[in-house]
Design a protein around this motif. Sequence first.
Motif, PDB file in Angstrom:
ATOM      1  N   LEU A  61      38.146  39.336  38.786  1.00 41.05           N
ATOM      2  CA  LEU A  61      39.050  39.064  39.905  1.00 41.05           C
ATOM      3  C   LEU A  61      40.331  39.885  39.784  1.00 41.05           C
ATOM      4  O   LEU A  61      40.822  40.451  40.770  1.00 41.05           O
ATOM      5  N   TYR A  62      40.874  39.978  38.576  1.00 37.78           N
ATOM      6  CA  TYR A  62      42.083  40.772  38.366  1.00 37.78           C
ATOM      7  C   TYR A  62      41.805  42.261  38.618  1.00 37.78           C
ATOM      8  O   TYR A  62      42.584  42.949  39.290  1.00 37.78           O
TER       9      TYR A  62
ATOM     10  N   VAL B  21      33.836  39.033  44.607  1.00 38.64           N
ATOM     11  CA  VAL B  21      34.655  37.813  44.612  1.00 38.64           C
ATOM     12  C   VAL B  21      33.741  36.586  44.619  1.00 38.64           C
ATOM     13  O   VAL B  21      33.975  35.616  43.890  1.00 38.64           O
TER      14      VAL B  21
ATOM     15  N   VAL C 265      33.490  44.453  47.310  1.00 36.49           N
ATOM     16  CA  VAL C 265      34.585  43.623  46.788  1.00 36.49           C
ATOM     17  C   VAL C 265      34.371  42.160  47.184  1.00 36.49           C
ATOM     18  O   VAL C 265      34.522  41.255  46.358  1.00 36.49           O
TER      19      VAL C 265
ATOM     20  N   LEU D 186      39.478  43.612  40.473  1.00 42.31           N
ATOM     21  CA  LEU D 186      39.280  43.844  41.911  1.00 42.31           C
ATOM     22  C   LEU D 186      40.621  43.992  42.612  1.00 42.31           C
ATOM     23  O   LEU D 186      40.819  44.895  43.429  1.00 42.31           O
ATOM     24  N   TYR D 187      41.546  43.093  42.281  1.00 35.86           N
ATOM     25  CA  TYR D 187      42.884  43.152  42.862  1.00 35.86           C
ATOM     26  C   TYR D 187      43.562  44.493  42.543  1.00 35.86           C
ATOM     27  O   TYR D 187      44.113  45.153  43.420  1.00 35.86           O
ATOM     28  N   LYS D 188      43.489  44.895  41.269  1.00 34.06           N
ATOM     29  CA  LYS D 188      44.113  46.160  40.864  1.00 34.06           C
ATOM     30  C   LYS D 188      43.405  47.357  41.498  1.00 34.06           C
ATOM     31  O   LYS D 188      44.048  48.297  41.956  1.00 34.06           O
TER      32      LYS D 188
ATOM     33  N   VAL E  71      41.664  47.607  44.313  1.00 31.05           N
ATOM     34  CA  VAL E  71      41.998  47.725  45.738  1.00 31.05           C
ATOM     35  C   VAL E  71      43.443  48.200  45.888  1.00 31.05           C
ATOM     36  O   VAL E  71      43.740  49.060  46.726  1.00 31.05           O
ATOM     37  N   GLY E  72      44.331  47.677  45.066  1.00 31.25           N
ATOM     38  CA  GLY E  72      45.732  48.118  45.106  1.00 31.25           C
ATOM     39  C   GLY E  72      45.878  49.600  44.804  1.00 31.25           C
ATOM     40  O   GLY E  72      46.673  50.296  45.444  1.00 31.25           O
TER      41      GLY E  72
ATOM     42  N   HIS F  90      41.766  54.098  40.926  1.00 32.31           N
ATOM     43  CA  HIS F  90      40.829  53.286  41.708  1.00 32.31           C
ATOM     44  C   HIS F  90      39.391  53.553  41.245  1.00 32.31           C
ATOM     45  O   HIS F  90      38.632  52.615  40.980  1.00 32.31           O
TER      46      HIS F  90
END
Length: 174
Positions: free
Chosen positions: A81-82, A52, A48, A84-86, A88-89, A99
């Motif tokens: 970027l979006y 980034v 991740v 990756l955020y989702k 990991v969430g 995931h």
Amino acid sequence: MSLEPLLVASPIIQIHALAGMAAFAIGGVTLFLPKGNDRHRGLGRAWVALMVVVAASSFLIWEIRMLGPFSPIHLVSVFTLYALYKGVGHARAGRIGAHRRTMQSLYVVALAVTGIFTLAPGRIMNQVVFGPGAGPSLGSLVVAGGLVLAAGGWLILKPRRRRAGAVTRGLTKP
């Protein structure tokens, strides 16, 4: 093969390329190792972080200008970027299936497909891999073949819809 074109490129391109190659390798290993253990989480965090760096550094590379200093590849960076955020969430929330799908898709789209385009004629990685005298036909052939492989990979990884009345876990739906 010669690293010379990459070594004389700007530092941001060098960082972008090295982070991309490292992310490609670490991501590939992570996809095939057992999941849910400390090794998976550690490699996932490294992946991740590298992704980034790859996405963020792309905003400072303006060699293909279509919309001001930007090109369609910068949309992939925003998507990355979006996602990756989702992704990991999803992992933190325990939605492991979401995931897995997010990270696999990200690996294919943000690394494999865009990596294939770096081999297009005129690009630095084309010169690194094929040498300065390879000519445009070899790079074009590799890009076309890579896109066919990526499409095949997408067909394999895409979720399949269940038909109505399908048997699930040995039980039929009422």
